[in-house]
Design a protein around this motif. Sequence first.
Motif, PDB file in Angstrom:
ATOM      1  N   GLU A 108       0.824  -1.214   0.000  1.00 21.92           N
ATOM      2  CA  GLU A 108       0.000   0.000   0.000  1.00 21.92           C
ATOM      3  C   GLU A 108       0.858   1.265   0.000  1.00 21.92           C
ATOM      4  OE1 GLU A 108      -3.077   0.229  -0.737  1.00 21.92           O
ATOM      5  OE2 GLU A 108      -3.296  -1.934  -0.843  1.00 21.92           O
ATOM      6  N   SER A 121      -6.109  11.018  -4.910  1.00 19.41           N
ATOM      7  CA  SER A 121      -6.303  10.067  -3.819  1.00 19.41           C
ATOM      8  C   SER A 121      -5.795   8.695  -4.245  1.00 19.41           C
ATOM      9  CB  SER A 121      -7.800   9.981  -3.478  1.00 19.41           C
ATOM     10  OG  SER A 121      -8.091   8.843  -2.716  1.00 19.41           O
ATOM     11  N   GLN A 144      -7.437   6.164  -3.843  1.00 19.23           N
ATOM     12  CA  GLN A 144      -8.619   5.503  -4.385  1.00 19.23           C
ATOM     13  C   GLN A 144      -8.674   5.587  -5.910  1.00 19.23           C
ATOM     14  OE1 GLN A 144     -11.542   7.639  -1.763  1.00 19.23           O
ATOM     15  NE2 GLN A 144     -12.249   5.567  -1.299  1.00 19.23           N
ATOM     16  N   GLU A 145      -7.905   6.503  -6.469  1.00 18.66           N
ATOM     17  CA  GLU A 145      -7.874   6.669  -7.923  1.00 18.66           C
ATOM     18  C   GLU A 145      -6.741   5.879  -8.579  1.00 18.66           C
ATOM     19  OE1 GLU A 145      -9.759  11.142  -8.355  1.00 18.66           O
ATOM     20  OE2 GLU A 145      -7.590  10.971  -8.108  1.00 18.66           O
ATOM     21  N   GLN A 183     -12.123   9.732  -9.592  1.00 13.35           N
ATOM     22  CA  GLN A 183     -12.906   8.929  -8.651  1.00 13.35           C
ATOM     23  C   GLN A 183     -14.373   8.821  -9.050  1.00 13.35           C
ATOM     24  OE1 GLN A 183     -12.160   9.723  -4.531  1.00 13.35           O
ATOM     25  NE2 GLN A 183     -13.927   8.573  -3.809  1.00 13.35           N
ATOM     26  N   GLU A 185     -16.251   5.254  -9.701  1.00 10.02           N
ATOM     27  CA  GLU A 185     -17.449   4.850  -8.957  1.00 10.02           C
ATOM     28  C   GLU A 185     -18.521   4.320  -9.905  1.00 10.02           C
ATOM     29  OE1 GLU A 185     -17.609   4.574  -5.840  1.00 10.02           O
ATOM     30  OE2 GLU A 185     -16.290   6.029  -4.864  1.00 10.02           O
ATOM     31  N   GLU A 195     -14.874  -1.142  -1.601  1.00  8.06           N
ATOM     32  CA  GLU A 195     -14.638   0.257  -1.953  1.00  8.06           C
ATOM     33  C   GLU A 195     -13.445   0.366  -2.895  1.00  8.06           C
ATOM     34  OE1 GLU A 195     -13.679   2.280   1.651  1.00  8.06           O
ATOM     35  OE2 GLU A 195     -11.875   1.109   2.015  1.00  8.06           O
ATOM     36  N   LEU A 196     -13.292   1.548  -3.499  1.00  4.57           N
ATOM     37  CA  LEU A 196     -12.125   1.829  -4.338  1.00  4.57           C
ATOM     38  C   LEU A 196     -10.866   1.836  -3.477  1.00  4.57           C
ATOM     39  CD1 LEU A 196     -13.481   4.802  -6.498  1.00  4.57           C
ATOM     40  CD2 LEU A 196     -13.059   2.469  -7.278  1.00  4.57           C
ATOM     41  N   PRO A 197      -9.734   1.393  -4.025  1.00  4.05           N
ATOM     42  CA  PRO A 197      -9.515   0.858  -5.375  1.00  4.05           C
ATOM     43  C   PRO A 197      -9.717  -0.646  -5.466  1.00  4.05           C
ATOM     44  CG  PRO A 197      -7.414   1.061  -4.259  1.00  4.05           C
ATOM     45  CD  PRO A 197      -8.449   1.541  -3.281  1.00  4.05           C
ATOM     46  N   TYR A 198     -10.047  -1.294  -4.320  1.00  3.64           N
ATOM     47  CA  TYR A 198     -10.047  -2.760  -4.255  1.00  3.64           C
ATOM     48  C   TYR A 198     -11.173  -3.383  -5.065  1.00  3.64           C
ATOM     49  CZ  TYR A 198      -7.181  -1.126  -0.456  1.00  3.64           C
ATOM     50  OH  TYR A 198      -6.242  -0.440   0.271  1.00  3.64           O
TER      51      TYR A 198
END
Length: 412
Positions: free
Chosen positions: A70, A84, A86-87, A240, A244, A268-271
């Motif tokens: 990570e 982020s 998440q992106e 993002q 989504e 949830e993002l990114p998983y």
Amino acid sequence: MTLDSERIKKDFPILFQEVNDEKLVYLDNAATTQKPKQVLQAIKQYYTQDNANVHRGVHTLAERATASYERARQKVRQFIHADSVQEVLFTRGTTTGLNWIARGYAEKAVQAGDEIVLSYMEHHSNIVPWQQLAKRVGATLKYIELTSDGELDMADAKQKITAKTKIVAVAHASNVLGVVNPIQELAQLAHENGAIIVVDGAQSTPHMPVDVQVLDVDFFAFSGHKLCAPTGIGVLYGKQALLEQMEPVEFGGEMIDFVYLQESTWSELPYKFEAGTPNIGGGIALGAAIDYLDEIGMANIHAYEAELVAYVLPKLQAIEGLKIYGPNEASKRTGVIAFNFEGIHPHDVATALDMEGIAVRAGHHCAQPLLKYLDTPATARASFYFYNTKEDADRLVAALLATKEFFNHGTF
């Protein structure tokens, strides 16, 4: 820009060998780059000290592996200036990322009668997924023309990108012509017409600073193995809000939230997109490669490669009978130089150079529509990276002159 090329070269053990009794000059960097000892050590460290699956265990090795993996994602976020983590999605490479977009996002966003705009300089990875999508949904593919020196024709782009356009998919830099495309301008054109822009960053990310927010790209894909990391690891960046909306295209463990007997929900993002056990060692090594490149400085790498191309391009242009594809001005090119000798097949040129210890690539470079556009079935291609030197460039020039002499007169 002058880098300490001798010190840098010592970081790459593979470069210190002989090929056909000649010192190796590796000029196939557009296909894959070599790996510094710092990256090799990171791979060894993971497999000899921390090897465990990520995200699932509470034991010490699993926690160390997860933290390293990570951290690598965070390093990627900083490297490309994503907003982020998440992106930042880990993939197998650029090809996987582009396929995920075509399947997971575009299949819902593109309908019959809509248009997808590409360019003639695209790699097959940024053509074939869109061809398949167009067939599935009944969309139309359009291609932006090139100027006489191989640059993207922006006047034609303004004609091709219309209110019917839903996707603009282009390379940031060409793997044949060496040109860097005006992504910000293309992004603005796409957004003004209600389209999104997808960028193949495989040939740009290793060679220049990339800021996805400044470029205002919607999706951006690149491969680790072209920037000193191992094969089998890559990155897909997406805004993002778009991620989504996007559906995963691979399903199984890791990407789920809950699994019931008849249906499942996604994590949830990114998983959400990363099904199964990932390439953990590859991800950690990608983080190590980014550390290595950051230490040198991407702006320094870009400036050094520009200096190297400015040095070698005029020497190549002076060789009679050698046709070079792409812009004549060094300032408009990356370190990719594709060429052909009049009357000599590019495979023969590459073989002759290999006998001199010089590794280049010959063929269509996974860009058959471009080569057809250029009216040639194949080219030879030399591609430079920051560990190459002016001595390497001189060796290439000398070997090309010797190759020409051999095929014209039968002597080296």
